[in-house]
Every structure is written in C-alpha cells, then in structure tokens.
Design a protein around this motif. Structure first.
Motif, short mmCIF file in Angstrom:
data_model
loop_
_atom_site.label_atom_id
_atom_site.label_comp_id
_atom_site.label_asym_id
_atom_site.label_seq_id
_atom_site.Cartn_x
_atom_site.Cartn_y
_atom_site.Cartn_z
N ASP A 269 0.85 -1.19 0.00
CA ASP A 269 0.00 0.00 0.00
C ASP A 269 0.89 1.24 0.00
N ASN A 270 0.80 2.05 -1.09
CA ASN A 270 1.56 3.30 -1.18
C ASN A 270 0.81 4.26 -2.11
N PRO A 271 0.42 5.45 -1.61
CA PRO A 271 -0.29 6.42 -2.44
C PRO A 271 0.50 6.85 -3.68
N GLU A 272 1.82 6.80 -3.60
CA GLU A 272 2.64 7.19 -4.75
C GLU A 272 2.43 6.24 -5.93
N TYR A 273 2.12 4.99 -5.63
CA TYR A 273 1.85 4.02 -6.69
C TYR A 273 0.58 4.39 -7.44
N ILE A 274 -0.43 4.81 -6.70
CA ILE A 274 -1.68 5.25 -7.33
C ILE A 274 -1.45 6.50 -8.17
N GLU A 275 -0.65 7.42 -7.65
CA GLU A 275 -0.34 8.66 -8.39
C GLU A 275 0.42 8.35 -9.67
N LEU A 276 1.33 7.39 -9.62
CA LEU A 276 2.10 7.02 -10.81
C LEU A 276 1.18 6.48 -11.90
N GLN A 277 0.23 5.64 -11.52
CA GLN A 277 -0.72 5.12 -12.50
C GLN A 277 -1.58 6.24 -13.09
#
Length: 309
Positions: A105-113
């Motif tokens: 779980d990492n918000p940066e991963y969602i932002e990257l997508q």
C-alpha cells in the motif's frame, strides 16, 4: 600340623580362583575394546562421506554444503517503499512464477498510475493535433512555427508517457493492464521463478523501505555442491570428474555429482578454493546449507599435452 596344611591348601585354592577371574575379566574387557574400535572405524568410514568401494584410492575428502545455482535463487526486494497490505504466503511454501507473494500500500503508486493514464490521453490528443497542424502547414495555411510547436509538445508527451511506463514495468506492473483495467489500489509483488519461500521477515502492516528485501525464493530442482578444496588437494579434482558424497542427516546413502566449475580465486585466509559440482542423483530431502563430504569416485583422465603447454 594337619590344620596348618589344610589352611595353606585353602589359601592356594582361593588364589587360583582369583587369578582365573582376573584373566576372564581381562579377556572380556579386551573383547569390548576390540568391538568399540570396530564400531569407531565404521563411524569414521561413514563420516568420510563415501565407502572405499566408491572412492578413488588416496583421494582426499572434500567438505562443503549443498546450494542452489544463483540463477535459481531470487531475492524479492522492493523498488518502491510501502506498507504491507496482504501476505498470502508462508515460509517454506511452494510458489509458481508470477504468483502474488505480497501486496504493498503506497499512495505514490496510485499517483504514478494516474500520471501514466493522463499522459496516454494527452499523447493521443497531441498526436492528432500535430497531424492536423502538419497538414495545414503543407497547404501553407499554418506557420512553420505552429507546426514545430505542435511537434515538440507531442514528442515531449510521448517521452513522459514512456518514462511512466518504464517506472511501472520496474514495479512489475504492465502499463497495458492499467489502460485496460484502470488504476490498481495495491502494488503486487510476484515471484519471478518457481520455488520455495524462505527468509520471509515481514508481516501485515510492516513498512518496508525501497531496496529492502522482502523474502527469497529458491528453486531446489537442480542443486549444486560447494566444496572447499585446499591448494595441496587441487591436483585430485578437475572439471568433469565424478564425485560420490553423503549429506549430513541422510544416513549412509551415497549420492553423485559432477564437477562443473572451479573458482579461480584463492581465499587469502585459509588458502582454499571453491569447487562447484552439479548433483546428478537428486533427492527431495536436499536443502541448501546441508553439510556434505565428498570424494572423487572416478579416476582423472590424463591431461592432454596441448593443455599442459
């Protein structure tokens, strides 16, 4: 006088019986000593790793361990930090290549997508705009500056999309999957090979930094022996020769291996050399790190004259 003679006779008889008992005890002790010595010799033969029937005469014993080839040992380390959301595996569990080992779980991963999808949409628009401007420029309805500006914006957005796609690929996420299925809430960590989970030091909710190892995956299908050979014994072993060995904890069963590689560096502490042998008689009970003892089981062929030179 008769009493004295009788007493003397009794004393001599008792002394003779005592001597016989001492002789019998000494004989029994000697038999026990011989039996213990025989058993010790048998144990020594077992520790030597191979019996005399399977080893070459005067061949030294090589100590070592069982290991897996580097190509079949994978360390799962994260390229993006995050908190462990799920952990569907256990230490020692068998996994297949591509199977999910953990989710992060990492918000940066969602932002990257999100950035990738936006870049993909913008690229489609800018590509069509460049084609339109280029068509107008051909008909001299638009200036060359407008055409060049449109082309620059299109190429810049294409590079941005490629960069986002490359970052997703390093995380193990397919950009095509993102475009088809939309944004995924959790980063999936998958096994790159078939094998068994080991050195798993994680739990749900634990935060793992980028570059930190999550666990190892080992494939035991093709084990190797890593043997320690000293300089004085190197003449007895060569690439291609066959070894007979026994593994600690597996009784007196003999296994076989073939030497495939000899390290070229000498240890500067004990002047030993690492020799690697491919196990040819495999066993499911083998585990990396098991202690083994081996000997050469086939005589070495003479070195050709060309190689000697």
């Amino acid at each position: 006088m008769r009493t004295i003679c009788i007493s003397t006779f009794i004393m001599l008889l008792l002394a003779a019986c005592s001597n016989n008992r001492h002789e019998n005890t000494a004989t029994e002790n000697q038999d026990k000593t011989d039996s213990i010595a025989t058993e010790a010799a048998q144990d020594t033969t077992a520790l030597d790793g191979v019996t005399a029937a399977t080893s070459v005469e005067k061949s030294p014993t090589f100590n070592g361990i069982i290991m897996v080839p580097p190509q079949r040992h994978a360390t799962l380390s994260l390229t993006m930090s995050g908190k462990i959301h799920s952990l569907p595996v256990m230490p020692g569990q068998a996994v297949k290549a591509g199977q999910v080992v953990a989710t992060i779980d990492n918000p940066e991963y969602i932002e990257l997508q999100q950035n990738y999808l936006e870049a993909a949409a913008q690229l489609d628009y800018l590509e069509k705009e460049y084609e339109r401007q280029n068509s107008l420029g051909t008909e001299e309805a638009a200036s060359k500056k407008a055409v060049q500006q449109s082309k620059a914006e299109w190429l810049a957005m294409r590079s941005r999309k490629q960069a986002y796609a490359a970052r997703l690929l390093t995380l193990g996420t397919s950009p095509v999957t993102i475009q088809r299925q939309g944004i995924q809430p959790y980063l999936q960590i998958t096994s790159p090979i078939n094998g068994y989970v080991t050195r798993l030091d994680a739990n749900i909710g634990k935060y793992i930094d980028a570059g930190e190892a999550l666990c190892d995956i080992i494939d035991k299908a093709h084990p190797l022996l890593q043997l320690t050979v000293y300089e004085k014994d190197l003449q007895h072993i060569r690439t291609g020769c066959t070894l007979a060995f026994r593994a600690n904890g597996m009784g007196k069963k003999n296994f076989h291996a073939t030497v495939v590689s000899i390290d070229q560096a000498v240890d500067d502490k004990d002047y030993s050399i690492k020799v690697y042998a491919k196990v040819t008689t495999d066993d499911q009970a083998f585990r990396p790190g098991m202690y083994v003892r081996a000997r050469v089981s086939t005589p070495l062929a003479p070195i050709p004259e060309k190689q000697k030179r």
